[in-house]
Design a protein around this motif. Structure first.
Motif, PDB file in Angstrom:
ATOM      1  N   ALA A   2       0.833  -1.210   0.000  1.00  0.00           N
ATOM      2  CA  ALA A   2       0.000   0.000   0.000  1.00  0.00           C
ATOM      3  C   ALA A   2       0.861   1.251   0.000  1.00  0.00           C
ATOM      4  O   ALA A   2       0.532   2.252  -0.662  1.00  0.00           O
ATOM      5  CB  ALA A   2      -0.931  -0.009   1.213  1.00  0.00           C
ATOM      6  N   GLY A   3       1.981   1.218   0.720  1.00  0.00           N
ATOM      7  CA  GLY A   3       2.902   2.352   0.700  1.00  0.00           C
ATOM      8  C   GLY A   3       3.534   2.550  -0.658  1.00  0.00           C
ATOM      9  O   GLY A   3       3.666   3.686  -1.142  1.00  0.00           O
ATOM     10  N   LEU A   4       3.923   1.453  -1.307  1.00  0.00           N
ATOM     11  CA  LEU A   4       4.486   1.550  -2.662  1.00  0.00           C
ATOM     12  C   LEU A   4       3.492   2.196  -3.618  1.00  0.00           C
ATOM     13  O   LEU A   4       3.871   3.023  -4.462  1.00  0.00           O
ATOM     14  CB  LEU A   4       4.861   0.158  -3.178  1.00  0.00           C
ATOM     15  CG  LEU A   4       6.016  -0.582  -2.502  1.00  0.00           C
ATOM     16  CD1 LEU A   4       6.211  -1.959  -3.141  1.00  0.00           C
ATOM     17  CD2 LEU A   4       7.321   0.225  -2.590  1.00  0.00           C
ATOM     18  N   LEU A   5       2.233   1.829  -3.492  1.00  0.00           N
ATOM     19  CA  LEU A   5       1.216   2.357  -4.406  1.00  0.00           C
ATOM     20  C   LEU A   5       0.893   3.819  -4.107  1.00  0.00           C
ATOM     21  O   LEU A   5       0.824   4.645  -5.024  1.00  0.00           O
ATOM     22  CB  LEU A   5      -0.059   1.513  -4.308  1.00  0.00           C
ATOM     23  CG  LEU A   5       0.061   0.033  -4.683  1.00  0.00           C
ATOM     24  CD1 LEU A   5      -1.287  -0.665  -4.518  1.00  0.00           C
ATOM     25  CD2 LEU A   5       0.583  -0.146  -6.101  1.00  0.00           C
ATOM     26  N   ARG A   6       0.699   4.151  -2.838  1.00  0.00           N
ATOM     27  CA  ARG A   6       0.264   5.510  -2.495  1.00  0.00           C
ATOM     28  C   ARG A   6       1.315   6.550  -2.896  1.00  0.00           C
ATOM     29  O   ARG A   6       0.962   7.663  -3.288  1.00  0.00           O
ATOM     30  CB  ARG A   6      -0.036   5.629  -1.009  1.00  0.00           C
ATOM     31  CG  ARG A   6      -0.588   7.006  -0.629  1.00  0.00           C
ATOM     32  CD  ARG A   6      -1.006   7.103   0.818  1.00  0.00           C
ATOM     33  NE  ARG A   6      -2.086   6.180   1.178  1.00  0.00           N
ATOM     34  CZ  ARG A   6      -2.743   6.229   2.326  1.00  0.00           C
ATOM     35  NH1 ARG A   6      -2.449   7.168   3.228  1.00  0.00           N
ATOM     36  NH2 ARG A   6      -3.699   5.351   2.587  1.00  0.00           N
ATOM     37  N   HIS A   7       2.587   6.202  -2.820  1.00  0.00           N
ATOM     38  CA  HIS A   7       3.642   7.178  -3.086  1.00  0.00           C
ATOM     39  C   HIS A   7       4.303   6.985  -4.450  1.00  0.00           C
ATOM     40  O   HIS A   7       5.347   7.586  -4.721  1.00  0.00           O
ATOM     41  CB  HIS A   7       4.690   7.101  -1.978  1.00  0.00           C
ATOM     42  CG  HIS A   7       4.140   7.416  -0.617  1.00  0.00           C
ATOM     43  ND1 HIS A   7       3.826   8.700  -0.225  1.00  0.00           N
ATOM     44  CD2 HIS A   7       3.814   6.600   0.429  1.00  0.00           C
ATOM     45  CE1 HIS A   7       3.342   8.672   1.008  1.00  0.00           C
ATOM     46  NE2 HIS A   7       3.321   7.421   1.428  1.00  0.00           N
ATOM     47  N   ALA A   8       3.692   6.174  -5.316  1.00  0.00           N
ATOM     48  CA  ALA A   8       4.333   5.819  -6.585  1.00  0.00           C
ATOM     49  C   ALA A   8       4.640   7.029  -7.452  1.00  0.00           C
ATOM     50  O   ALA A   8       5.712   7.115  -8.060  1.00  0.00           O
ATOM     51  CB  ALA A   8       3.461   4.826  -7.351  1.00  0.00           C
ATOM     52  N   SER A   9       3.725   7.974  -7.536  1.00  0.00           N
ATOM     53  CA  SER A   9       3.975   9.157  -8.366  1.00  0.00           C
ATOM     54  C   SER A   9       5.066  10.038  -7.774  1.00  0.00           C
ATOM     55  O   SER A   9       5.780  10.728  -8.507  1.00  0.00           O
ATOM     56  CB  SER A   9       2.684   9.970  -8.518  1.00  0.00           C
ATOM     57  OG  SER A   9       1.740   9.270  -9.296  1.00  0.00           O
ATOM     58  N   GLU A  10       5.203  10.008  -6.441  1.00  0.00           N
ATOM     59  CA  GLU A  10       6.201  10.852  -5.781  1.00  0.00           C
ATOM     60  C   GLU A  10       7.624  10.368  -6.045  1.00  0.00           C
ATOM     61  O   GLU A  10       8.543  11.173  -6.184  1.00  0.00           O
ATOM     62  CB  GLU A  10       5.943  10.875  -4.271  1.00  0.00           C
ATOM     63  CG  GLU A  10       4.584  11.445  -3.883  1.00  0.00           C
ATOM     64  CD  GLU A  10       4.265  11.200  -2.422  1.00  0.00           C
ATOM     65  OE1 GLU A  10       5.182  11.362  -1.581  1.00  0.00           O
ATOM     66  OE2 GLU A  10       3.123  10.838  -2.104  1.00  0.00           O
ATOM     67  N   TYR A  11       7.820   9.044  -6.095  1.00  0.00           N
ATOM     68  CA  TYR A  11       9.180   8.534  -6.294  1.00  0.00           C
ATOM     69  C   TYR A  11       9.468   8.137  -7.748  1.00  0.00           C
ATOM     70  O   TYR A  11      10.550   7.639  -8.061  1.00  0.00           O
ATOM     71  CB  TYR A  11       9.496   7.370  -5.356  1.00  0.00           C
ATOM     72  CG  TYR A  11       8.608   6.145  -5.468  1.00  0.00           C
ATOM     73  CD1 TYR A  11       8.595   5.342  -6.606  1.00  0.00           C
ATOM     74  CD2 TYR A  11       7.803   5.762  -4.397  1.00  0.00           C
ATOM     75  CE1 TYR A  11       7.807   4.216  -6.693  1.00  0.00           C
ATOM     76  CE2 TYR A  11       7.000   4.629  -4.473  1.00  0.00           C
ATOM     77  CZ  TYR A  11       7.010   3.856  -5.621  1.00  0.00           C
ATOM     78  OH  TYR A  11       6.222   2.740  -5.709  1.00  0.00           O
ATOM     79  N   ALA A  12       8.528   8.375  -8.652  1.00  0.00           N
ATOM     80  CA  ALA A  12       8.725   7.968 -10.051  1.00  0.00           C
ATOM     81  C   ALA A  12       9.982   8.588 -10.658  1.00  0.00           C
ATOM     82  O   ALA A  12      10.655   7.966 -11.492  1.00  0.00           O
ATOM     83  CB  ALA A  12       7.506   8.347 -10.892  1.00  0.00           C
ATOM     84  N   VAL A  13      10.322   9.801 -10.245  1.00  0.00           N
ATOM     85  CA  VAL A  13      11.500  10.463 -10.803  1.00  0.00           C
ATOM     86  C   VAL A  13      12.788   9.768 -10.366  1.00  0.00           C
ATOM     87  O   VAL A  13      13.850   9.992 -10.955  1.00  0.00           O
ATOM     88  CB  VAL A  13      11.515  11.959 -10.424  1.00  0.00           C
ATOM     89  CG1 VAL A  13      11.987  12.170  -8.994  1.00  0.00           C
ATOM     90  CG2 VAL A  13      12.365  12.777 -11.387  1.00  0.00           C
ATOM     91  N   LEU A  14      12.713   8.901  -9.365  1.00  0.00           N
ATOM     92  CA  LEU A  14      13.880   8.131  -8.925  1.00  0.00           C
ATOM     93  C   LEU A  14      13.913   6.750  -9.574  1.00  0.00           C
ATOM     94  O   LEU A  14      14.988   6.259  -9.935  1.00  0.00           O
ATOM     95  CB  LEU A  14      13.874   7.981  -7.402  1.00  0.00           C
ATOM     96  CG  LEU A  14      13.885   9.293  -6.619  1.00  0.00           C
ATOM     97  CD1 LEU A  14      13.792   9.021  -5.124  1.00  0.00           C
ATOM     98  CD2 LEU A  14      15.140  10.109  -6.931  1.00  0.00           C
TER      99      LEU A  14
END
Length: 445
Positions: free
Chosen positions: A274-286
């Motif tokens: 759930a954490g991977l999904l909720r923050h996916a757009s935030e860490y996409a640049v990494l």
């Protein structure tokens, strides 16, 4: 047993190693190297080797140029392509300030600190990457199409020796450097290969990925070929992904596993996903750091484009593979969004940080997607609550810039550098006039 620096000095003497390369990487993930002689090894271990950090991408500000490299003796290996006689060794390094403190801009430091926070809760972080790359006959030149070394496809047995000999040599070199390989095969694209590294702690894996890229490029050059980890080198062919299996252990026990639970997944594992999904757009640049990365994600060749999870669903961003009920260590999650050009230290740090946030905040995992997500309509995806990943680097930067979690994981200096560097990349890309534009517009208007 962990190698001490005295063991390294003794090994260098016994094997007549003439040069030692000190390896580290910049914020983008480009490997950097400084060579020292055996006579300087003791100084390197005790005091560090000075470098001008201002010349390295994102490593430090110009008025803080002096930095130190301190080699990690546990990473010492000889480079097999340099020969056995009067050979060359290498060690991964931590970057330090002149006072001996960890440099805030060192990607290795970023990952180590996030892992340290998990370890404070009794959790060890393990990763297992499946690394894809292309082999071409010659370097890219403007106006000339890329020429893959073969026209084979997924799992094809290629009868001419090029690809098979290549993978055999790469694996031999890796294993001589104590980097264990699990599988290797031809991938979907012509000239595309995949080599999977065995499970290791995330810091070791990130070190191994930098070494892997170097070995692949060295072997390719020796065979008159060119290797590329570019996310999407050819518009009509699959991109280069780095699907990575993630798991957390505590005192030797896999905390993602729960006997009798659906798919064998514990509550901890579900919160992590759930954490991977909720923050996916935030860490996409990494996980997808280049303009070109989003051409892989949205290139319609099996890369995940939408933020969802599923059991054995290869269209999902996070996949839960089949597990063996009698083998508790097999419970894991597979993150399919990473591409082969990511900085592994920063990408693994972001994934762990996002997953740990899910555990700490007790995120609820949404329903899994059992359908092939690419084949659903936009309306069907919206009804299921499935959001798209950023469609380009600019949108990824917008989400990243607003993320308190990413700023906390990376630290201010790395966070700000990535923003500047990637905005510059986007501006350069946006200002170009491409061949496609000229073909479709030049003669029409």
């Amino acid at each position: 047993m962990e190698r001490h620096h005295d063991d390294v000095i003794r090994t260098v003497q016994d094997r007549d190693v003439r040069f030692i390369r000190l390896w580290f990487c910049d914020v983008v993930g480009t490997l950097k190297s400084v060579a020292i002689s055996p006579a300087d090894l003791e100084t390197a271990f005790t005091e560090g080797i000075g470098i001008d950090g201002s010349a390295i991408e994102g490593l430090t500000r110009s008025y803080e140029s002096d930095m130190l490299l301190r080699p990690d003796p546990a990473t010492f290996q000889t480079l097999p392509w340099r020969g056995e006689v009067s050979g060359t060794g290498r060690m991964m390094c931590d970057v330090l300030t002149p006072d001996g403190d960890p440099a805030s801009s060192d990607p290795r430091r970023v990952l180590r600190e996030v892992m340290g926070r998990a370890e404070a809760q009794g959790l060890e972080y393990f990763t297992h990457p499946e690394i894809e790359f292309y082999l071409f006959d010659e370097p890219w030149k403007q106006g000339r199409p890329l020429r893959p070394i073969d026209s084979a496809g997924y799992f094809d047995h290629v009868h001419h020796a090029g690809g098979q000999d290549f993978r055999r040599t790469v694996i031999s070199y890796l294993e001589s450097m104590n980097i264990q390989v699990e599988y290797s095969h031809h991938e979907n694209g012509p000239g595309q290969n995949e080599i999977d590294l065995r499970y290791a702690d995330a810091l070791t894996t990130a070190d191994n990925i930098l070494t892997f890229r170097t070995v692949v490029k060295e072997v390719a050059l020796s065979m008159g070929q060119v290797a590329s980890f570019m996310p999407k080198p050819m518009f009509d062919r699959p991109g280069n992904g780095m699907h990575t299996h993630l798991s957390l252990f505590s005192h030797g026990k896999n905390v993602f596993h729960e006997p009798g639970a659906e798919y064998g997944l514990s509550r901890t594992a579900r919160q992590f996903i759930a954490g991977l999904l909720r923050h996916a757009s935030e860490y996409a640049v990494l996980t997808n750091q280049f303009v070109n990365s989003y051409k892989r994600i949205w290139g319609a060749q099996e890369a995940p484009s939408f933020i969802c999870w599923g059991h054995n669903n290869r269209s999902a961003l996070v996949r839960v593979p089949f597990h063996k009920p009698t083998k508790t260590t097999s419970s894991r999650v597979e993150f399919r969004g990473l591409d082969s050009a990511a900085n592994p230290y920063l990408a693994f740090a972001a994934l762990l940080g996002a997953g740990m946030k899910g555990i700490e905040e007790e995120y609820e995992l949404p329903e899994g997607a059992e359908d092939t997500v690419w084949e659903l309509t936009d309306r069907e995806r919206r009804a299921m609550g499935i959001e798209p990943l950023p469609t380009d680097l600019f949108r990824a930067l917008e989400s990243f810039e607003e993320s308190e979690l990413m700023a906390e994981i990376l630290g201010e200096q790395v966070f700000e550098y990535i923003l500047r560097n990637k905005h510059d990349e986007w501006h350069t890309y946006r200002s170009q006039v491409t061949g496609v534009e000229l073909e479709t517009t030049f003669g029409r208007i």
